[in-house]
Design a protein around this motif. Structure first.
Motif, PDB file in Angstrom:
ATOM      1  N   TRP A 160       0.793   4.107  -2.869  1.00  0.00           N
ATOM      2  CA  TRP A 160       0.732   5.540  -2.567  1.00  0.00           C
ATOM      3  C   TRP A 160       1.875   6.259  -3.283  1.00  0.00           C
TER       4      TRP A 160
ATOM      5  N   ASP B 119       9.687   2.925   5.638  1.00  0.00           N
ATOM      6  CA  ASP B 119       8.340   3.298   5.162  1.00  0.00           C
ATOM      7  C   ASP B 119       8.445   4.327   4.047  1.00  0.00           C
ATOM      8  N   ILE B 120       9.260   5.362   4.278  1.00  0.00           N
ATOM      9  CA  ILE B 120       9.390   6.423   3.279  1.00  0.00           C
ATOM     10  C   ILE B 120      10.160   5.915   2.058  1.00  0.00           C
TER      11      ILE B 120
ATOM     12  N   LYS C  37      -6.580  12.951  -4.275  1.00  0.00           N
ATOM     13  CA  LYS C  37      -5.287  12.583  -3.689  1.00  0.00           C
ATOM     14  C   LYS C  37      -5.486  12.081  -2.253  1.00  0.00           C
ATOM     15  N   ALA C  38      -6.236  12.823  -1.477  1.00  0.00           N
ATOM     16  CA  ALA C  38      -6.460  12.415  -0.089  1.00  0.00           C
ATOM     17  C   ALA C  38      -7.253  11.105  -0.020  1.00  0.00           C
TER      18      ALA C  38
ATOM     19  N   TYR D 291     -10.066  16.543   5.449  1.00  0.00           N
ATOM     20  CA  TYR D 291      -8.637  16.841   5.455  1.00  0.00           C
ATOM     21  C   TYR D 291      -8.326  18.061   4.577  1.00  0.00           C
TER      22      TYR D 291
ATOM     23  N   TYR E 139      -5.037   8.231  -0.578  1.00  0.00           N
ATOM     24  CA  TYR E 139      -4.219   8.003   0.604  1.00  0.00           C
ATOM     25  C   TYR E 139      -4.977   7.164   1.625  1.00  0.00           C
ATOM     26  N   TYR E 140      -6.227   7.581   1.928  1.00  0.00           N
ATOM     27  CA  TYR E 140      -6.992   6.869   2.952  1.00  0.00           C
ATOM     28  C   TYR E 140      -7.308   5.445   2.518  1.00  0.00           C
TER      29      TYR E 140
ATOM     30  N   ASN F  76      11.906   4.207  11.399  1.00  0.00           N
ATOM     31  CA  ASN F  76      11.079   3.554  10.380  1.00  0.00           C
ATOM     32  C   ASN F  76      11.300   4.157   9.000  1.00  0.00           C
TER      33      ASN F  76
ATOM     34  N   SER G 230      -5.419   3.644   0.614  1.00  0.00           N
ATOM     35  CA  SER G 230      -4.165   2.888   0.759  1.00  0.00           C
ATOM     36  C   SER G 230      -3.899   2.548   2.223  1.00  0.00           C
ATOM     37  N   ALA G 231      -4.513   3.339   3.136  1.00  0.00           N
ATOM     38  CA  ALA G 231      -4.346   3.075   4.567  1.00  0.00           C
ATOM     39  C   ALA G 231      -5.385   2.074   5.074  1.00  0.00           C
TER      40      ALA G 231
ATOM     41  N   VAL H 154       7.971   4.565  -0.542  1.00  0.00           N
ATOM     42  CA  VAL H 154       7.309   5.590  -1.352  1.00  0.00           C
ATOM     43  C   VAL H 154       8.313   6.145  -2.374  1.00  0.00           C
TER      44      VAL H 154
ATOM     45  N   LEU I 233       1.634   9.191  -6.193  1.00  0.00           N
ATOM     46  CA  LEU I 233       2.303  10.492  -6.049  1.00  0.00           C
ATOM     47  C   LEU I 233       3.263  10.738  -7.213  1.00  0.00           C
TER      48      LEU I 233
ATOM     49  N   ASP J  68       0.819  -1.200   0.000  1.00  0.00           N
ATOM     50  CA  ASP J  68       0.000   0.000   0.000  1.00  0.00           C
ATOM     51  C   ASP J  68       0.857   1.256   0.000  1.00  0.00           C
ATOM     52  N   LEU J  69       1.957   1.247   0.719  1.00  0.00           N
ATOM     53  CA  LEU J  69       2.849   2.395   0.686  1.00  0.00           C
ATOM     54  C   LEU J  69       3.445   2.526  -0.723  1.00  0.00           C
TER      55      LEU J  69
END
Lengths: 233, 171
Positions: free
Chosen positions: A32, A147-148, A83-84, A105, A87-88, A144, A90-91, A151, A36, A28-29
């Motif tokens: 995302w 995680d980034i 976009k938001a 948001y 994101y949600y 962590n 994917s979360a 992406v 992006l 999922d990350l």
């Protein structure tokens, strides 16, 4: 023997489920990041309307069809909602709830941005570069950081990711600077409170709600739903 | 007769005095500190971050091979960076302090904390210090540990909770 077999099968199933859940978070990350990366390559439009009345983001122009809601000082675009939402989702949030959370948001983000600009917290390119450089150091030192990295891996290059972060920072950095000033003031006034941290967390939510109310956001159906002040001259 | 009685009393006193050994006690503290950083992706496409410093001290007095841990302090400081969605932290919501046995089972979880005056360095956004006065004894051989776990939340983030632990050996 049968009981032992059942226990073993259950344990194997549990381990398998754990692996699947972990793998879902990882991919999922990545999703995302992929989203992006794609939107970062889109060219900004030359529409009739400016998304805000003041600040650096005033240079972002959109067409009538791109606008979702109109507020006193900011327009909410379909792209920002999408976009938001992505994101949600994917979360792990349901699509229906993601849409609601996305609107909340983006309304808060735009309301905070226009307030920050009106209070004098706009930023220049040098400040944005410094902010992004600090963010790079933070990511590299984070517990962590992986995680980034997941992406970043979806962008054409790491530099492409940080270039995109510079664009995001035009919205984020004025908000960060404005809310840090508010927090400093709050803590000064509530220094003797038993749990000033929790007090500030609640106060921040209250500030966001108040600013959203002040914008009086309305769904846009006709061009007259948008104030003339947003029209680019 | 007087002499015999007195002699016995004197002898008894001498025996008690000689038999009494001074009890050796030590008052000291054990301490551990850690700084951790965490990053979160957020809906606007940016990154929010948290840097947290926790300093954990156990105060004790030692009598022979036993130690009485009668006070503890947890000092924390943090710096949060985020726009619309930012990480949050508060002592009572996010800190879990306890003593654990060698096997990891919880002996006591500390719930009653009193705020202590503290100074927070300008590098940090905020911080504080709390103390707890619960007392417990451990033999050196028990290999017990004091742990302070903390979590930082970023509601709305893809992975919203991150946590870490600071450990002090109570032996």
């Amino acid at each position: 023997m049968k009981k032992i077999s059942v226990i073993i099968i259950c344990l194997v199933a549990l381990c398998g489920m754990t692996f699947v859940v972990s793998k879902a978070n990882v991919s999922d990350l990545g999703k995302w990041g992929d989203y992006l990366s794609n939107i970062s390559k889109e060219n900004p439009g030359n529409g009739k309307y400016s998304v805000v009345l003041d600040g650096t983001l005033k240079d972002i122009h959109v067409e009538f069809k791109d606008i979702y809601e109109s507020g006193e000082d900011a327009l909410i675009t379909n792209d920002s909602i999408e976009k938001a939402e992505k994101y949600y989702v994917s979360a792990g949030v349901s699509e229906k709830k993601a849409h609601i959370e996305a609107i909340k948001y983006v309304e808060e983000e735009q309301a905070l941005y226009v307030k920050a600009i009106s209070e004098g917290y706009d930023v220049n390119e040098k400040e944005i570069d410094e902010y992004v450089d600090n963010m790079k150091d933070t990511v590299n030192s984070a517990e962590n950081k992986e995680d980034i990295k997941k992406v970043i891996d979806e962008f054409d290059s790491e530099d492409a990711f940080w270039d995109y972060q510079r664009i995001v920072a035009k919205t984020d950095l004025p908000i960060i600077n404005y809310t840090k000033a508010l927090e400093k003031q709050y803590r000064k006034e509530h220094v003797n409170d038993e749990d000033v941290d929790e007090g500030w967390n609640k106060e921040y939510e209250s500030i966001k709600s108040k600013l959203v109310k002040e914008q009086k956001y309305k769904k846009v159906r006709l061009s007259r739903d948008i104030k003339n002040a947003f029209v680019v001259n | 007769m007087f002499n015999k009685k007195c002699s016995w009393i004197l002898a008894l006193i001498l025996i008690v005095l000689v038999g009494m050994k001074p009890i050796r006690t030590q008052a000291a503290c054990k301490n551990a500190a850690k700084t951790s950083q965490f990053v979160f992706t957020v809906p606007g496409g940016g990154i929010s971050s948290a840097e947290i410093y926790v300093n954990y001290t156990e105060y004790y007095s030692k009598i022979d091979s036993y130690s009485t841990y009668n006070k503890r302090e947890v000092y924390y400081a943090y710096k949060m960076t985020g726009a619309t969605v930012k990480p949050t932290f508060s002592f009572f919501s996010n800190i879990n302090a306890r003593h654990e046995s060698k096997s990891g089972s919880v002996i006591h979880r500390f719930a009653n904390w009193t705020k202590v005056n503290s100074i927070v360095d300008g590098k940090w956004d905020a911080g504080g210090c709390y103390k707890n006065g619960y007392s417990n004894n451990y033999a050196a051989s028990s290999k017990c540990k004091g742990k302070v776990s903390y979590s930082v939340m970023c509601t709305g983030a893809n992975v919203p909770i991150r946590s870490d632990t600071v450990t002090v050996n109570l032996y």
